[in-house]
Design an enzyme around this catalytic site. Structure first.
Site, PDB file in Angstrom:
ATOM      1  N   THR A  81       0.829  -1.197   0.000  1.00 45.94           N
ATOM      2  CA  THR A  81       0.000   0.000   0.000  1.00 45.94           C
ATOM      3  C   THR A  81       0.869   1.255   0.000  1.00 45.94           C
ATOM      4  OG1 THR A  81      -1.754  -1.135   1.203  1.00 45.94           O
ATOM      5  CG2 THR A  81      -1.657   1.269   1.422  1.00 45.94           C
ATOM      6  N   ARG A  95     -14.163  -7.520  -0.099  1.00 46.91           N
ATOM      7  CA  ARG A  95     -13.506  -7.009   1.102  1.00 46.91           C
ATOM      8  C   ARG A  95     -12.925  -5.612   0.867  1.00 46.91           C
ATOM      9  NH1 ARG A  95      -7.960  -5.314   2.430  1.00 46.91           N
ATOM     10  NH2 ARG A  95      -7.748  -5.532   4.692  1.00 46.91           N
ATOM     11  N   GLY A 111     -10.467  -2.724   2.818  1.00 48.60           N
ATOM     12  CA  GLY A 111      -9.558  -2.471   3.927  1.00 48.60           C
ATOM     13  C   GLY A 111      -9.677  -1.053   4.454  1.00 48.60           C
ATOM     14  N   ASP A 112      -8.676  -0.633   5.201  1.00 48.37           N
ATOM     15  CA  ASP A 112      -8.740   0.675   5.851  1.00 48.37           C
ATOM     16  C   ASP A 112      -8.381   1.827   4.922  1.00 48.37           C
ATOM     17  OD1 ASP A 112      -6.003  -0.415   5.990  1.00 48.37           O
ATOM     18  OD2 ASP A 112      -5.539   1.456   6.995  1.00 48.37           O
ATOM     19  N   THR A 134      -0.736   1.969   6.828  1.00 46.00           N
ATOM     20  CA  THR A 134      -0.468   0.763   6.051  1.00 46.00           C
ATOM     21  C   THR A 134      -0.329  -0.417   6.997  1.00 46.00           C
ATOM     22  OG1 THR A 134       1.117  -0.351   4.581  1.00 46.00           O
ATOM     23  CG2 THR A 134       2.001   1.356   6.024  1.00 46.00           C
ATOM     24  N   GLY A 135      -0.922  -1.535   6.626  1.00 48.58           N
ATOM     25  CA  GLY A 135      -0.852  -2.712   7.487  1.00 48.58           C
ATOM     26  C   GLY A 135      -2.101  -3.554   7.368  1.00 48.58           C
ATOM     27  N   GLY A 164      -5.554  -4.049   7.555  1.00 43.87           N
ATOM     28  CA  GLY A 164      -6.608  -3.052   7.545  1.00 43.87           C
ATOM     29  C   GLY A 164      -7.708  -3.233   8.551  1.00 43.87           C
TER      30      GLY A 164
END
Length: 315
Positions: free
Chosen positions: A182, A210, A212-213, A233-234, A236
């Site tokens: 990301t 899905r 993510g964040d 980043t990671g 989510g």
């Protein structure tokens, strides 16, 4: 004239110095430096924080090294679905898109949503319709095709396994393709306005649509001139559950914490307690910057008007 600064990231994960070759390190450094230079040039010329972070992320989306735009991973259905978000701290305007197909630069589309619609968040087919209306550049499927990404997806497509591009890959495979994670950017311009943005291809083999964040305002992306601009980043799900990006802002606004203190609190305490792995970058309206991670590495860089210019990969 205020101090102006730019921070970028290219994903957080498990790659450590012992696994890095000189060639790979150069590839990381060049990719991040090109994006830093593009965004900082906008700031140096008196441009806005929004335009600076957009310029930096466009470079990263066009670079096959990163899991965003052209380098995006394959979903369970064998296609790319991209997410992006951008927020202007001067007025709290925001634009976000999810499930984007065939848009060359999702961050451009998110910016169009922010500037030229009455909405904040668009999804699926509607994003393509809006992109066409706004003249955002589209590309055919083969523009986004990567043989390694395809092989990576084939290896797990018949299972329920999903994979964070920058966390759960065998190192030698990730190195071979030189694709990271990301991407994001935050900036403070010379007028003291700040902005943040994030763009991603998501998880390999993700299903059920899905999200993510990254495109969720307050979770993976946030900006407010009163406090900070953040890009995460990671993993989510943990960032969404903790409302990570906004939580940094709230700690600064309501508890009087500095940018560094608030980011440390969220990344190294709150997320760790939830077993959330990753990191974030941040900037405040005085041009102060921070880069915090709880994983082994995060591809990141910072440049400011005081002469700081640094690219890092390891903790």
């Amino acid at each position: 004239m205020s101090k102006y600064s730019l921070v970028i990231h290219g994903g957080a994960g498990t790659i450590v110095k012992e696994d890095m070759t000189p060639e790979l390190e150069l590839a990381y450094t060049e990719g991040l430096s090109e994006a830093l230079d593009a965004g900082f040039a906008v700031l140096k010329e008196g441009g806005s924080a929004v335009n600076a972070i957009k310029a930096a992320i466009v470079i990263l989306e066009d670079n096959l090294l990163f899991n965003a735009g052209r380098g995006s991973v394959f979903t369970k259905k064998g296609i790319q679905e991209m997410d992006a978000a951008i927020m202007d701290g001067s007025n709290l305007a925001a634009g976000a898109v999810t499930g984007v197909r065939n848009v060359r630069n999702p961050i451009e589309l998110a910016t169009e949503v922010m500037r030229n619609s009455n909405h904040v968040f668009l999804s699926g087919k509607g994003t393509t319709e809006f992109a066409i209306k706004q003249g955002v550049k589209l590309e055919a499927d083969d523009y986004f095709f990567s043989q390694f990404r395809y092989d990576q997806w084939k290896a797990i497509r018949d299972s329920d396994t999903y994979s964070l591009d920058h966390t759960h890959q065998r190192l030698e495979e990730l190195m071979k393709d030189r694709k990271f994670g990301t991407v994001g950017a935050v900036a403070c311009d010379m007028h003291g306005n700040i902005a943040g943005a994030t763009s991603t291809g998501g998880m390999t083999n993700k299903k059920y649509g899905r999200i993510g964040d990254s495109p969720v305002i307050g979770a993976g992306t946030y900006a407010n001139n009163k406090t900070c601009a953040i890009s995460c980043t990671g993993h989510g799900e943990m960032f969404i559950r903790s409302v990570a990006a906004y939580d940094v802002s709230a700690l600064m606004e309501y508890k009087g914490m500095s940018l560094q203190e608030a980011m440390d609190e969220v990344v190294n305490k709150k997320l760790v307690s939830m077993h959330g792995e990753g990191g974030m970058i941040g900037v405040d309206a005085k041009g102060n910057t921070a880069m915090v991670l709880n994983s082994a590495g995060m591809y990141r860089g910072v440049r400011d008007s005081d002469g700081v210019y640094e690219v890092k990969m390891y903790k």
